[in-house]
Write a protein that holds these residues in place. Structure first.
Motif, short mmCIF file in Angstrom:
data_model
loop_
_atom_site.label_atom_id
_atom_site.label_comp_id
_atom_site.label_asym_id
_atom_site.label_seq_id
_atom_site.Cartn_x
_atom_site.Cartn_y
_atom_site.Cartn_z
N PRO A 149 0.80 -1.22 0.00
CA PRO A 149 0.00 0.00 0.00
C PRO A 149 0.84 1.28 0.00
O PRO A 149 2.00 1.30 0.41
N GLY A 150 0.20 2.36 -0.46
CA GLY A 150 0.73 3.70 -0.26
C GLY A 150 1.98 4.06 -1.03
O GLY A 150 2.93 4.58 -0.46
N PHE A 151 1.99 3.82 -2.35
CA PHE A 151 3.14 4.16 -3.18
C PHE A 151 2.86 5.42 -3.99
O PHE A 151 1.80 5.54 -4.63
N ARG A 152 3.82 6.35 -3.98
CA ARG A 152 3.69 7.56 -4.78
C ARG A 152 4.01 7.25 -6.22
O ARG A 152 5.04 6.64 -6.54
N VAL A 153 3.15 7.66 -7.13
CA VAL A 153 3.37 7.46 -8.56
C VAL A 153 4.40 8.48 -9.05
O VAL A 153 4.27 9.68 -8.81
N VAL A 154 5.41 8.00 -9.74
CA VAL A 154 6.42 8.86 -10.34
C VAL A 154 6.41 8.60 -11.85
O VAL A 154 6.66 7.47 -12.29
N HIS A 155 6.09 9.62 -12.63
CA HIS A 155 6.19 9.48 -14.08
C HIS A 155 7.67 9.42 -14.44
O HIS A 155 8.44 10.33 -14.12
N TYR A 156 8.05 8.33 -15.10
CA TYR A 156 9.48 8.04 -15.29
C TYR A 156 9.65 7.37 -16.65
O TYR A 156 8.78 6.62 -17.11
N PRO A 157 10.80 7.56 -17.31
CA PRO A 157 10.98 6.98 -18.65
C PRO A 157 11.31 5.49 -18.63
O PRO A 157 12.36 5.05 -19.11
N THR A 158 10.43 4.69 -18.06
CA THR A 158 10.58 3.24 -18.13
C THR A 158 10.13 2.77 -19.50
O THR A 158 9.49 3.50 -20.26
N ALA A 159 10.44 1.53 -19.83
CA ALA A 159 9.90 0.94 -21.05
C ALA A 159 8.37 0.87 -20.95
O ALA A 159 7.83 0.71 -19.85
N ARG A 160 7.70 0.99 -22.07
CA ARG A 160 6.24 0.92 -22.07
C ARG A 160 5.78 -0.44 -21.53
O ARG A 160 6.36 -1.48 -21.81
N GLY A 161 4.73 -0.39 -20.72
CA GLY A 161 4.17 -1.60 -20.14
C GLY A 161 4.88 -2.07 -18.89
O GLY A 161 4.53 -3.11 -18.34
N CYS A 162 5.89 -1.30 -18.46
CA CYS A 162 6.73 -1.74 -17.34
C CYS A 162 6.71 -0.71 -16.22
O CYS A 162 6.53 0.49 -16.44
N ALA A 163 6.92 -1.19 -15.02
CA ALA A 163 7.01 -0.34 -13.84
C ALA A 163 8.18 -0.82 -12.99
O ALA A 163 8.69 -1.93 -13.18
N ALA A 164 8.60 0.02 -12.06
CA ALA A 164 9.73 -0.33 -11.19
C ALA A 164 9.51 0.24 -9.81
O ALA A 164 8.96 1.35 -9.66
N ALA A 165 9.92 -0.51 -8.78
CA ALA A 165 9.82 -0.06 -7.39
C ALA A 165 10.88 -0.78 -6.58
O ALA A 165 11.39 -1.84 -6.98
N TYR A 166 11.20 -0.22 -5.43
CA TYR A 166 12.31 -0.74 -4.63
C TYR A 166 11.92 -1.96 -3.81
O TYR A 166 10.78 -2.08 -3.34
N TYR A 167 12.89 -2.86 -3.67
CA TYR A 167 12.76 -3.92 -2.66
C TYR A 167 13.62 -3.51 -1.46
O TYR A 167 14.52 -2.69 -1.59
N PRO A 168 13.38 -3.99 -0.26
CA PRO A 168 12.46 -5.08 0.09
C PRO A 168 10.99 -4.68 0.24
O PRO A 168 10.15 -5.53 0.50
N GLU A 169 10.66 -3.39 0.05
CA GLU A 169 9.28 -2.96 0.26
C GLU A 169 8.30 -3.70 -0.66
O GLU A 169 7.14 -3.89 -0.28
N THR A 170 8.75 -4.08 -1.86
CA THR A 170 7.85 -4.75 -2.80
C THR A 170 8.02 -6.27 -2.83
O THR A 170 7.37 -6.94 -3.64
N ASN A 171 8.87 -6.82 -1.96
CA ASN A 171 8.98 -8.29 -1.91
C ASN A 171 7.65 -8.95 -1.57
O ASN A 171 7.41 -10.11 -1.92
N VAL A 172 6.80 -8.22 -0.88
CA VAL A 172 5.48 -8.75 -0.52
C VAL A 172 4.66 -9.12 -1.75
O VAL A 172 3.75 -9.95 -1.68
#
Length: 756
Positions: A707-730
């Motif tokens: 829960p509770g992630f701030r959206v950051v518009h970022y030049p990732t590849a289309r269809g892809c997202a990225a976020a840090y672990y270990p917060e997203t290991n869940v």
């Protein structure tokens, strides 16, 4: 003067976002390094410590496993290496009084950053059954508790002995020896979660699960392909090697879903011109969709075969097996499917092909971006296929380069930390020590968690690391850990694993790389193996953080004596007294370590043999390098969903959080962010700066929510997202793993977004 640790957790609710940077290192890296070092160590200790990092008479950096050349800089470390050293050599201390003031429930509510900032643990600590906080315990009582639990098990296979990559060769060898003399091959390690896929692919294709290149090979290459890797944050000293290769005329292709500052431009802090101008590294950036790498390399291989005279026919004929079957599979590679899988354009792929064909010496480097997918092993095999087609294994300036993450993770495996050991290794171990090692395979990390969950394992002993923070499916993993009768962690500092325990728990504080190690036999040193197979000594130069610390070899030796008793003929006390006696035994058990003590005494150490590199000899089942022809796979994502990769911030090393910033990506003051391509965000109605819950989708139908992630518009590849672990290991299902290697598929997580 060093500063005090933070009293409370910093607020991370409103991270600030600026445009990403386009160059790495330089003056900002120097400034940040000195700031962190001064906060943790003070100025005098900073100078005394950092000038010994990665020196021939100093200690090996506890960070990454990148090698050093024969000629060393005075400052032979990077920004993140300095952070790792500063955190270990800190003047901050975690005493029994700290634990008295902080119940386990309080520790569990804290962030990993806050826990790590508190400092070095000074005494063994014990959490009794039913207790709410740790209390000081003597070493004798701690080992007695371990013996009580281990000897009460119905089977040795109910015990798990986990190893982190920081463990020295000497400690790792003793640890696996103890586990096997006790009666189990349950030796999961951190490699199970990262480069297991590399080892699986390379063992099958070239006969050895290690890279085939040296630092000098990188300097001599015509073309270096860096796939699924971010050297600027994860292996910053690699940028110097890439810069040197560029100065000699090499071309570089970067294959990654995110643009990374370090691959765009490197501002070398070792030279004035480097700090001011820097060197552009990328000649071609292929912004691939997550998981599309196998399709890319398969099509490139087809095109190489179709190009007349582009394959090394003599090498293929003399040194390889399976070419015809592979060539038939490659011929079926389809442009349309590849463009869909990769998100690349035809001109981009054609440019990559031109660069490959123009190169006489090609190296492919990779890391977690290739290894943590369902089809990871097949992807790496496809990389090997490309190099075999061109004869680029076993000659200078060419080969495979899996870039290992943690210092000595490769050495631990060499020392026998493996749940599926080779029979020849066990035969040699048994002959040397007069024991009978079990032959049944043990549990890797994922299977260890499943065994704890199902009640088939009851004791977890972790030699370093942060097992809870590093593993997938956080809620499942933590529930599994809490079912254990005993959890034991050999640690220098606090982390999440100390707050998620079995019915009883122990924290055993140990010496770090920076600490002097003096035993009854005098001052000791340990050894490590870097990512390219060099073995060398490591000697700490600081007084230990507390007189109550034991070294890792001493902890294993004393535990073995407590558990195995007089029935063991192994000279554990002698091993603790003098580590040279351990190395003598290693020299008789592990191939390549003959005359270990004499060879490691030479400044810089020695290189381990590597048959494909040294002799173009491939110790596979066929006796040759094997082409492979796996079906092409890539993730397919339902409409309205994105594919998430978990990754590190720049203020992070593995699960250790040094700070709350990701300077190169423009993110400061928080870690709960999700990076989304602006076009995808527009389609999904995700405004920049809005907050969202990330919910992963897996075939088991279980809801996994971050829960509770701030959206950051970022030049990732289309269809892809990225976020840090270990917060997203869940979000990573425990059963979502790579075929063959069983590595968690942390780079291929289908997610949807729900309002926070």
């Amino acid at each position: 003067m060093a500063t005090k640790p933070p009293a409370g957790d910093p607020v991370q609710d409103a991270p600030q976002v600026a445009p990403p940077q386009h160059a790495a290192a330089g003056l900002p890296a120097i400034g940040h390094t000195l700031k962190i070092a001064q906060q943790q160590m003070g100025l005098a200790r900073t100078a005394r410590t950092l000038l010994k990092v990665n020196q021939k008479d100093g200690f090996d950096c506890p960070g990454c496993a990148w090698p050093e050349g024969d000629k060393r800089h005075t400052a032979e470390f990077c920004e993140n290496g300095a952070k790792a050293v500063a955190e270990e050599a800190t003047l901050r201390r975690v005493t029994p009084e700290f634990f008295a003031a902080h119940p386990v429930a309080d520790l569990a509510a804290r962030s990993g950053y806050w826990l790590g900032q508190q400092g070095r643990i000074t005494e063994p600590m014990y959490l009794p059954e039913g207790g709410d906080r740790y209390e000081a315990v003597s070493w004798e009582r701690a080992f007695a508790i371990i013996a009580e639990e281990l000897t009460a098990l119905a089977s040795p296979d109910e015990a798990l002995f986990y190893t982190s990559g920081r463990t020295s060769n000497e400690a790792a060898f003793l640890f696996q020896l103890f586990a096997r003399e006790f009666g189990t091959n349950n030796l999961p390690d951190c490699s199970n979660m990262c480069h297991e896929s590399s080892g699986s692919a390379l063992n099958e294709t070239i006969g050895i699960g290690k890279g085939s290149v040296s630092l000098e090979d990188l300097h001599q290459a015509d073309l270096i392909i860096v796939a699924g890797q971010n050297p600027g944050t994860n292996h910053p000293r690699m940028l110097s090697a890439l810069e040197q290769a560029k100065s000699a005329g090499a071309k570089i292709i970067s294959v990654n879903p995110l643009p990374e500052a370090g691959m765009e431009r490197f501002k070398n802090p070792q030279t004035p011109l480097g700090m001011i101008k820097g060197t552009a590294l990328n000649d071609l950036f292929l912004q691939i969709r997550i998981g599309g790498d196998q399709a890319l390399f398969r099509l490139l291989n087809k095109l190489v075969i179709e190009e007349g005279g582009a394959t090394d026919e003599a090498f293929i004929r003399e040194h390889t097996h399976g070419y015809e079957e592979f060539a038939a599979a490659a011929a079926k590679a389809d442009w349309e499917e590849t463009l869909t899988a990769t998100g690349l354009s035809r001109p981009e792929i054609e440019r990559a092909l031109e660069m490959i064909l123009a190169s006489k010496r090609t190296i492919v480097c990779w890391a977690m971006g290739l290894t943590q997918h369902k089809h990871a092993v097949a992807t790496i095999r496809e990389v090997v296929n490309l190099l075999l087609l061109r004869g680029d294994i076993g000659r200078p300036g060419a080969g495979v380069c899996p870039v290992r993450g943690h210092s000595n993770v490769q050495g631990d495996r060499t020392m026998g930390i493996f749940e599926r050991p080779a029979p020849a290794f066990l035969d040699a171990l048994d002959a040397e020590f007069g024991i009978t090692s079990p032959r049944e395979h043990g549990f890797d990390v994922v299977r260890s968690i499943q065994a704890l969950r199902d009640g088939r394992a009851k004791v977890l002993f972790a030699m370093g690391g942060n097992f809870v923070g590093a593993t997938p499916d956080t809620e499942v993993t933590e529930a599994a850990i809490r079912r254990a009768s005993l959890t034991v962690h050999v640690s220098t500092k606090l982390n999440r694993s100390h707050a998620v325990t079995g019915r009883r728990a122990l924290i055993l504080p140990t010496l770090g790389r920076t600490d002097k190690d003096v035993q009854a036999g005098g001052k000791q040193f340990v050894t490590v193996e870097d990512s390219m197979g060099m073995v060398h000594a490591s000697r700490g130069n600081l007084a230990p953080a507390s007189p109550h610390l034991l070294s890792e070899p001493a902890i294993v030796a004393r535990m073995a004596r407590a558990v195995l008793g007089e029935a063991s003929r192994t000279p554990w006390e002698e091993f603790e007294r003098d580590y040279a006696t351990i190395r003598d035994r290693i020299s008789r058990v592990v191939p390549g370590f003959e005359d270990f003590n004499a060879r490691v005494a030479r400044p810089g150490g020695f290189r381990l043999p590597h048959a494909p590199r040294d002799e173009r000899r491939f110790p596979t089942k066929t006796g040759k390098a094997n082409f492979t022809a796996a079906p092409v796979e890539y993730p397919e994502v339902p409409e309205g969903r994105l594919l998430l990769q978990t990754l590190r911030s720049h203020d992070q090393y593995n699960t250790t959080i040094y700070g709350l910033d990701d300077r190169y990506r423009g993110i400061t003051g928080g870690r709960r962010v999700v990076m989304v391509n602006p076009a995808d965000a527009a389609e999904l109605g995700l405004a920049d700066g809005s907050y969202t819950d990330l919910v992963s989708e897996w075939k088991d139908g279980v809801e996994r929510r971050a829960p509770g992630f701030r959206v950051v518009h970022y030049p990732t590849a289309r269809g892809c997202a990225a976020a840090y672990y270990p917060e997203t290991n869940v979000l990573v299902p425990l059963d979502s793993t790579a075929d063959t290697s069983n590595t968690p598929a942390s780079k291929s997580v289908v997610i949807r977004f729900e309002p926070s």
